[in-house]
Design a protein around this motif. Structure first.
Motif, mmCIF file in Angstrom:
data_model
loop_
_atom_site.group_PDB
_atom_site.id
_atom_site.type_symbol
_atom_site.label_atom_id
_atom_site.label_comp_id
_atom_site.label_asym_id
_atom_site.label_seq_id
_atom_site.Cartn_x
_atom_site.Cartn_y
_atom_site.Cartn_z
ATOM 1 N N VAL A 28 0.826 -1.211 0.000
ATOM 2 C CA VAL A 28 0.000 0.000 0.000
ATOM 3 C C VAL A 28 0.861 1.261 0.000
ATOM 4 C CG1 VAL A 28 -1.714 1.313 1.337
ATOM 5 C CG2 VAL A 28 -1.997 -1.153 1.015
ATOM 6 N N SER A 29 1.932 1.263 0.785
ATOM 7 C CA SER A 29 2.782 2.461 0.829
ATOM 8 C C SER A 29 3.506 2.682 -0.504
ATOM 9 C CB SER A 29 3.783 2.393 1.981
ATOM 10 O OG SER A 29 4.687 1.318 1.825
ATOM 11 N N THR A 30 3.862 1.607 -1.181
ATOM 12 C CA THR A 30 4.494 1.744 -2.496
ATOM 13 C C THR A 30 3.500 2.294 -3.517
ATOM 14 O OG1 THR A 30 6.061 -0.032 -2.038
ATOM 15 C CG2 THR A 30 5.686 0.508 -4.354
ATOM 16 N N SER A 100 -3.373 -3.949 23.141
ATOM 17 C CA SER A 100 -4.832 -3.961 23.102
ATOM 18 C C SER A 100 -5.420 -2.611 22.693
ATOM 19 C CB SER A 100 -5.383 -4.326 24.484
ATOM 20 O OG SER A 100 -4.843 -5.522 24.935
ATOM 21 N N LEU A 101 -4.633 -1.787 22.034
ATOM 22 C CA LEU A 101 -5.150 -0.484 21.610
ATOM 23 C C LEU A 101 -6.335 -0.661 20.674
ATOM 24 C CD1 LEU A 101 -1.888 1.517 20.740
ATOM 25 C CD2 LEU A 101 -3.259 1.655 22.828
ATOM 26 N N GLY A 102 -7.259 0.264 20.738
ATOM 27 C CA GLY A 102 -8.376 0.277 19.800
ATOM 28 C C GLY A 102 -7.895 0.708 18.429
ATOM 29 N N ILE A 103 -8.784 0.671 17.473
ATOM 30 C CA ILE A 103 -8.405 0.986 16.100
ATOM 31 C C ILE A 103 -7.935 2.434 15.966
ATOM 32 C CG2 ILE A 103 -10.794 1.482 15.399
ATOM 33 C CD1 ILE A 103 -8.028 -0.067 13.175
ATOM 34 N N GLY A 104 -8.608 3.357 16.603
ATOM 35 C CA GLY A 104 -8.214 4.768 16.497
ATOM 36 C C GLY A 104 -6.824 5.019 17.042
ATOM 37 N N ALA A 105 -6.574 4.515 18.236
ATOM 38 C CA ALA A 105 -5.256 4.689 18.852
ATOM 39 C C ALA A 105 -4.183 3.950 18.060
ATOM 40 C CB ALA A 105 -5.279 4.213 20.306
ATOM 41 N N SER A 106 -4.532 2.805 17.495
ATOM 42 C CA SER A 106 -3.574 2.048 16.680
ATOM 43 C C SER A 106 -3.175 2.836 15.440
ATOM 44 C CB SER A 106 -4.168 0.704 16.252
ATOM 45 O OG SER A 106 -4.324 -0.163 17.349
ATOM 46 N N ILE A 107 -4.147 3.488 14.810
ATOM 47 C CA ILE A 107 -3.856 4.257 13.597
ATOM 48 C C ILE A 107 -2.996 5.472 13.928
ATOM 49 C CG2 ILE A 107 -4.947 5.731 11.850
ATOM 50 C CD1 ILE A 107 -7.021 3.487 11.524
ATOM 51 N N VAL A 108 -3.297 6.143 15.031
ATOM 52 C CA VAL A 108 -2.466 7.277 15.456
ATOM 53 C C VAL A 108 -1.048 6.795 15.750
ATOM 54 C CG1 VAL A 108 -2.120 9.012 17.266
ATOM 55 C CG2 VAL A 108 -4.389 8.682 16.265
ATOM 56 N N ALA A 109 -0.938 5.672 16.460
ATOM 57 C CA ALA A 109 0.383 5.102 16.756
ATOM 58 C C ALA A 109 1.108 4.728 15.468
ATOM 59 C CB ALA A 109 0.248 3.883 17.673
ATOM 60 N N GLY A 110 0.383 4.176 14.498
ATOM 61 C CA GLY A 110 0.982 3.812 13.217
ATOM 62 C C GLY A 110 1.497 5.031 12.463
ATOM 63 N N ALA A 111 0.730 6.114 12.475
ATOM 64 C CA ALA A 111 1.167 7.348 11.803
ATOM 65 C C ALA A 111 2.424 7.894 12.464
ATOM 66 C CB ALA A 111 0.046 8.391 11.823
ATOM 67 N N ALA A 112 2.433 7.919 13.800
ATOM 68 C CA ALA A 112 3.621 8.396 14.529
ATOM 69 C C ALA A 112 4.815 7.490 14.247
ATOM 70 C CB ALA A 112 3.331 8.461 16.024
ATOM 71 N N PHE A 113 4.578 6.189 14.189
ATOM 72 C CA PHE A 113 5.640 5.237 13.879
ATOM 73 C C PHE A 113 6.186 5.511 12.480
ATOM 74 C CE2 PHE A 113 7.256 1.177 12.284
ATOM 75 C CZ PHE A 113 8.063 0.755 13.337
ATOM 76 N N GLY A 114 5.312 5.811 11.528
ATOM 77 C CA GLY A 114 5.747 6.114 10.169
ATOM 78 C C GLY A 114 6.659 7.332 10.116
ATOM 79 N N VAL A 149 0.285 3.589 9.158
ATOM 80 C CA VAL A 149 -1.169 3.524 9.314
ATOM 81 C C VAL A 149 -1.705 2.199 8.767
ATOM 82 C CG1 VAL A 149 -3.350 4.530 8.475
ATOM 83 C CG2 VAL A 149 -1.535 6.011 9.373
ATOM 84 N N THR A 150 -1.226 1.796 7.602
ATOM 85 C CA THR A 150 -1.684 0.541 7.001
ATOM 86 C C THR A 150 -1.283 -0.655 7.848
ATOM 87 O OG1 THR A 150 -1.527 1.517 4.794
ATOM 88 C CG2 THR A 150 -1.631 -0.895 4.914
ATOM 89 N N ALA A 151 -0.041 -0.682 8.302
ATOM 90 C CA ALA A 151 0.411 -1.798 9.139
ATOM 91 C C ALA A 151 -0.442 -1.894 10.403
ATOM 92 C CB ALA A 151 1.888 -1.637 9.495
ATOM 93 N N ALA A 152 -0.702 -0.768 11.046
ATOM 94 C CA ALA A 152 -1.503 -0.775 12.271
ATOM 95 C C ALA A 152 -2.933 -1.223 11.993
ATOM 96 C CB ALA A 152 -1.485 0.614 12.908
#
Length: 168
Positions: A28-30, A100-114, A149-152
């Motif tokens: 997806v990122s590619t 056990s993060l919810g989807i919203g927190a997971s996506i925010v964490a994924g964006a920060a990780f990116g 975001v996609t990975a999360a």
């Protein structure tokens, strides 16, 4: 007298879901990066071939670096293997921290990780692979955010299918 038993529900990291999330995020990122190149630059496909050479040079050495930024089957195959190996490794690291993060927190964490991954890759790893400095741009930042975001999101979707384990 009523006795209430409390159980804490938690999720162990799911390595299989982490690997699949890495593969999905790599694809997806590619696709996002190519789309952004097509919209915002006139350098496609040369920029794709350049970036493939940057990644392949990790394994094949500086001799594969451009010029020319042209198609080379060996370079494309090696860069694809490098890209997906790193995508899987990075996604496993990310998903191990999602818990056990919810989807919203997971996506925010994924964006920060990116964003963190962009900084590590484009500024930290350039100590060993200085040629990656050429890829420091807004499109590469965006592709890294899309990756996280996609990975999360994929990990969350896949691991949600597993039953939680109760801590006793």
């Amino acid at each position: 007298m009523c006795i209430v038993e409390r159980r804490t529900v938690f999720r162990l990291p799911d390595a299989r879901s982490g690997v699949l999330a890495g593969i999905a995020a790599g694809v997806v990122s590619t696709v996002a990066q190519v789309a952004l190149w097509l919209v915002f630059t006139d350098a496609f496909p040369d920029i794709l071939f350049r970036d493939a050479r940057l990644a392949a040079a990790i394994v094949l050495g500086r001799d594969v670096l451009p010029p020319p930024a042209s198609f080379d089957m060996v370079v494309m195959l090696v860069s694809t293997v490098v890209h997906f190996a790193l995508s899987i490794a990075y996604a496993v690291v990310l998903t191990a921290g999602l818990g056990s993060l919810g989807i919203g927190a997971s996506i925010v964490a994924g964006a920060a990780f990116g964003v963190a991954l962009f900084v590590i890759n484009m500024y930290g790893f350039t100590a060993a692979f200085p040629w990656f400095a050429a890829a420091r741009d807004a499109i590469t930042v965006a592709a890294h955010v899309v990756f996280g975001v996609t990975a999360a999101a994929v990990y969350h979707a896949l691991s949600a299918r597993r039953p939680p384990r109760a801590e006793e």
